[in-house]
Design an enzyme around this catalytic site. Structure first.
Site, mmCIF file in Angstrom:
data_model
loop_
_atom_site.group_PDB
_atom_site.id
_atom_site.type_symbol
_atom_site.label_atom_id
_atom_site.label_comp_id
_atom_site.label_asym_id
_atom_site.label_seq_id
_atom_site.Cartn_x
_atom_site.Cartn_y
_atom_site.Cartn_z
ATOM 1 N N GLY A 47 0.811 -1.220 0.000
ATOM 2 C CA GLY A 47 0.000 0.000 0.000
ATOM 3 C C GLY A 47 0.839 1.261 0.000
ATOM 4 N N CYS A 48 1.896 1.254 0.790
ATOM 5 C CA CYS A 48 2.762 2.436 0.880
ATOM 6 C C CYS A 48 3.528 2.662 -0.417
ATOM 7 C CB CYS A 48 3.701 2.305 2.075
ATOM 8 S SG CYS A 48 2.803 2.270 3.644
#
Length: 158
Positions: A47-48
């Site tokens: 996600g990051c």
């Protein structure tokens, strides 16, 4: 969830953190620039990475309207340098290993993660004007689609 929430109109808490190269960066030194300050849980996680690459891909248009992007996580500078190099990130990444700055911005605390209450980073973004005043405080944002939403909020052409 965490009690502290910074609101538009308040002055962003100042800090000094090390960047991906181990150099100190003071928020005070960024006065005179508009800043997109985003907090994310961990470098090189799916996600990051998605969020960071979205910022990377939008950096020209954000800079074109005067914004500087700065990401903050609990990762050490060496890991941030690896993240920058691996994903060709072209903006500053800052290290807050003791999460003191996270706490000052209200982005460290209890949150729901897969149905369980855990303590950690609440993915959030703050937009600061040239005087360091918060113009937008976006808490608990999603990694995917967040930069596109931010671009709309800021009036940046897609």
């Amino acid at each position: 969830m965490t009690e502290l929430r910074l609101a538009p109109g308040s002055t962003a808490p100042d800090f000094t953190l090390l960047d991906q190269d181990g150099s100190p960066v003071r928020l005070e030194d960024l006065r005179g620039e508009k800043v997109v300050l985003y907090f994310y849980p961990a470098a090189m996680t799916p996600g990051c990475t998605t969020q960071a690459c979205d910022f990377r891909d939008s950096i020209s248009s954000l800079q074109g309207v005067g914004y500087r992007v700065v990401g903050i996580s609990r990762d050490e500078p060496a890991k941030l340098a690896e993240f920058r190099d691996r994903d060709a990130l072209t903006f500053t990444l800052l290290s807050d290993p003791d999460h003191a700055v996270h706490t000052a911005y209200g982005v460290w605390g209890e949150k729901m993660n897969y149905g369980k209450v855990v303590e950690g980073v609440i993915r959030s973004t703050f937009v600061l004007d040239e005087q360091g005043v918060i113009t937008h405080a976006l808490y608990n944002v999603k990694a995917t689609g967040h930069v596109a939403r931010l671009r709309k909020i800021l009036g940046v052409d897609a």
